[in-house]
Write an enzyme that holds these catalytic residues in place. Structure first.
Site, mmCIF file in Angstrom:
data_model
loop_
_atom_site.group_PDB
_atom_site.id
_atom_site.type_symbol
_atom_site.label_atom_id
_atom_site.label_comp_id
_atom_site.label_asym_id
_atom_site.label_seq_id
_atom_site.Cartn_x
_atom_site.Cartn_y
_atom_site.Cartn_z
ATOM 1 N N SER A 157 -6.033 42.443 -2.933
ATOM 2 C CA SER A 157 -7.249 41.806 -3.445
ATOM 3 C C SER A 157 -8.430 42.168 -2.562
ATOM 4 C CB SER A 157 -7.063 40.287 -3.416
ATOM 5 O OG SER A 157 -8.281 39.633 -3.675
ATOM 6 N N TYR A 182 -5.158 33.358 2.643
ATOM 7 C CA TYR A 182 -5.072 34.300 1.508
ATOM 8 C C TYR A 182 -5.517 35.691 1.973
ATOM 9 C CZ TYR A 182 -5.716 36.260 -3.206
ATOM 10 O OH TYR A 182 -5.650 37.046 -4.345
HETATM 11 N N1 LIG Z 1 -6.740 37.023 -10.939
HETATM 12 C C1 LIG Z 1 -7.576 37.557 -10.067
HETATM 13 O O1 LIG Z 1 -8.818 37.429 -10.192
HETATM 14 C C2 LIG Z 1 -7.053 38.350 -8.902
HETATM 15 C C3 LIG Z 1 -7.991 38.947 -8.030
HETATM 16 C C4 LIG Z 1 -7.515 39.673 -6.946
HETATM 17 C C5 LIG Z 1 -6.149 39.798 -6.743
HETATM 18 N N2 LIG Z 1 -5.270 39.196 -7.589
HETATM 19 C C6 LIG Z 1 -3.833 39.346 -7.304
HETATM 20 O O2 LIG Z 1 -3.159 39.691 -8.495
HETATM 21 C C7 LIG Z 1 -1.807 39.224 -8.459
HETATM 22 C C8 LIG Z 1 -1.456 38.580 -9.791
HETATM 23 O O3 LIG Z 1 -2.292 37.459 -9.956
HETATM 24 P P1 LIG Z 1 -2.555 36.790 -11.381
HETATM 25 O O4 LIG Z 1 -4.020 36.618 -11.454
HETATM 26 O O5 LIG Z 1 -1.838 37.505 -12.439
HETATM 27 O O6 LIG Z 1 -1.922 35.340 -11.096
HETATM 28 P P2 LIG Z 1 -0.835 34.458 -11.857
HETATM 29 O O7 LIG Z 1 -1.085 34.496 -13.323
HETATM 30 O O8 LIG Z 1 -0.837 33.163 -11.150
HETATM 31 O O9 LIG Z 1 0.539 35.252 -11.573
HETATM 32 C C9 LIG Z 1 1.167 35.181 -10.333
HETATM 33 C C10 LIG Z 1 2.658 35.287 -10.528
HETATM 34 O O10 LIG Z 1 3.276 35.179 -9.243
HETATM 35 C C11 LIG Z 1 4.400 34.340 -9.377
HETATM 36 N N3 LIG Z 1 4.796 33.710 -8.117
HETATM 37 C C12 LIG Z 1 4.083 32.866 -7.356
HETATM 38 N N4 LIG Z 1 4.828 32.424 -6.326
HETATM 39 C C13 LIG Z 1 6.046 33.008 -6.446
HETATM 40 C C14 LIG Z 1 7.246 32.945 -5.718
HETATM 41 N N5 LIG Z 1 7.374 32.153 -4.626
HETATM 42 N N6 LIG Z 1 8.292 33.695 -6.122
HETATM 43 C C15 LIG Z 1 8.210 34.480 -7.208
HETATM 44 N N7 LIG Z 1 7.100 34.577 -7.965
HETATM 45 C C16 LIG Z 1 6.030 33.840 -7.586
HETATM 46 C C17 LIG Z 1 3.966 33.299 -10.379
HETATM 47 O O11 LIG Z 1 5.076 32.620 -10.863
HETATM 48 P P3 LIG Z 1 4.947 31.073 -11.342
HETATM 49 O O12 LIG Z 1 4.079 31.123 -12.567
HETATM 50 O O13 LIG Z 1 6.354 30.684 -11.614
HETATM 51 O O14 LIG Z 1 4.315 30.323 -10.216
HETATM 52 C C18 LIG Z 1 3.264 34.182 -11.396
HETATM 53 O O15 LIG Z 1 4.208 34.736 -12.289
HETATM 54 C C19 LIG Z 1 -1.710 38.285 -7.245
HETATM 55 O O16 LIG Z 1 -1.029 38.960 -6.208
HETATM 56 C C20 LIG Z 1 -3.171 38.056 -6.863
HETATM 57 O O17 LIG Z 1 -3.339 37.840 -5.476
HETATM 58 C C21 LIG Z 1 -5.688 38.489 -8.676
#
Ligand SMILES: NC(=O)c1ccc[n+]([C@@H]2O[C@H](COP(=O)([O-])OP(=O)(O)OC[C@H]3O[C@@H](n4cnc5c(N)ncnc54)[C@H](OP(=O)(O)O)[C@@H]3O)[C@@H](O)[C@H]2O)c1
Length: 322
Positions: A157, A182
């Site tokens: 990120s 984070y």
């Molecule tokens: N969205 C943004 O704006 C953004 C910006 C920069 C970077 N990112 C990065 O992109 C990635 C995906 O984010 P997203 O936006 O798609 O978020 P999201 O919809 O919350 O997806 C995150 C996933 O990680 C899983 N997870 C969390 N804790 C876990 C654990 N202990 N063991 C196994 N799985 C786990 C969650 O499972 P559960 O649903 O079961 O908790 C969910 O499936 C992340 O690494 C985030 O840091 C996102």
């Protein structure tokens, strides 16, 4: 100092979607492992990879939710994995290894953001443990199954700008700050890719990336006021402030990292907007502030990458290269 962190002119950009970057690429016969592949940008990643013919394994903390989210998508297999629990990581990896299959792509999309102070395992800070240590242990444990020519893609990120590795106190035993935690965890994702690539590049390449800013359940740990205060959401709480992407666009850079022929022969670099990212601008001497774009030096520093590998091995007792 020369850097490989410069755009290569991919022809794609911030508005490109995951389906667009995959157009014309046939993944039939390949196997992809997508952590977090049942929510947010991970779910879209699973959808398009499977649509291009890949068999996609989605290890899930909440298996029933994953099965529900992925129902209707063919070529997907759900298993169980809690990245915050090393026993769970090892059990999943060992189950997969026992299947005798090879992995062509790992996309480490699972993560948590700005969680309240939480301790997991032997007292580890949960964001460092989930986002970094769990993936570190997972990839190392799965290493015998990683195919020649595979790519390992770490979803980091721009939040890596918030903090480098806090070498004196990586577990925040003194003074927890959820945004610094984070930032450290997301810096760790990049450093992991840098050192993994250095170790494995004759056979396997590794990348890290910023996907963009996308409305997803990632924000679940922040209430509406905190999201407004952090400048993430609008006053009415419905839209992201500043540049943002749809989920389809947000999944594009990780899918591009996993599949683009333009990245052949490259690795250990940080990507954004479906291209190699530029270095972060220097700190403005008048304000003391650095614009949060591009990649910070400390996150691609080979010495810090090697040092983080040593620390992660000490903590998890996993190292496929020892
Ligand atoms: N969205 C943004 O704006 C953004 C910006 C920069 C970077 N990112 C990065 O992109 C990635 C995906 O984010 P997203 O936006 O798609 O978020 P999201 O919809 O919350 O997806 C995150 C996933 O990680 C899983 N997870 C969390 N804790 C876990 C654990 N202990 N063991 C196994 N799985 C786990 C969650 O499972 P559960 O649903 O079961 O908790 C969910 O499936 C992340 O690494 C985030 O840091 C996102």
């Amino acid at each position: 100092m020369t850097t490989r962190q410069h755009k290569i002119g991919s022809g794609f950009g911030a508005a490109s979607t995951a389906a667009e970057v995959l157009a014309g690429i046939d993944l039939t016969g390949t196997l992809a492992l997508v952590t977090g592949g049942y929510s947010g940008i991970g779910l879209e990643t699973t959808r398009v990879l499977a649509g291009a013919g890949a068999h996609v394994v989605v290890p899930a903390r909440r298996r029933a939710s994953a099965e529900e989210a992925l129902s209707g998508i063919g070529g997907v297999e759900v298993d169980e994995l809690d990245l915050a629990d090393l026993d769970s990581v090892r059990a999943f990896a060992d189950r997969f290894l026992a299947s005798g299959r090879r992995i062509d792509t790992v996309i480490a999309s699972a993560g948590i953001m700005a969680a309240p102070e939480t301790r997991v395992g032997p007292g580890w800070e949960a964001q460092f443990a989930t986002n970094h240590l769990g993936h570190f242990a997972l990839v190392n444990r799965l290493w015998p199954a990683i195919a020649d020519g595979a790519r390992i893609v770490m979803v980091s990120s721009r939040g890596h700008h918030f903090s480098g590795i806090r070498w004196e106190d990586p577990q925040f035993t003194h003074g927890y700050d959820k945004w610094l935690a984070y930032g450290q965890a997301k810096t760790a994702n990049v450093l992991f890719a840098v050192h993994l690539d250095a170790l494995a590049k004759d056979r396997v390449r590794a990348f890290a990336l910023h996907p963009g800013r996308i409305m997803t359940p990632l924000m679940r740990h922040l209430d509406a006021q905190e999201l407004r205060d952090a400048g993430i959401l609008s006053e009415d709480g419905t839209t992201i402030v500043g540049p943002s992407k749809t989920v389809e666009q947000g999944a594009a850079t990780q899918v591009w990292a996993a599949t683009s022929p333009l990245l052949a022969g490259m690795g250990g670099v940080y990507l954004d907007d479906c291209d190699v990212a530029e270095p972060a601008p220097a700190v403005d001497p008048r304000t003391g502030v650095r614009e949060r774009t591009g990649i910070c030096d400390y996150a691609i520093d080979p010495e810090q990458a090697a040092r983080l590998w040593t620390l992660s091995t000490e903590l998890t007792k996993e190292d496929a290269f020892a």
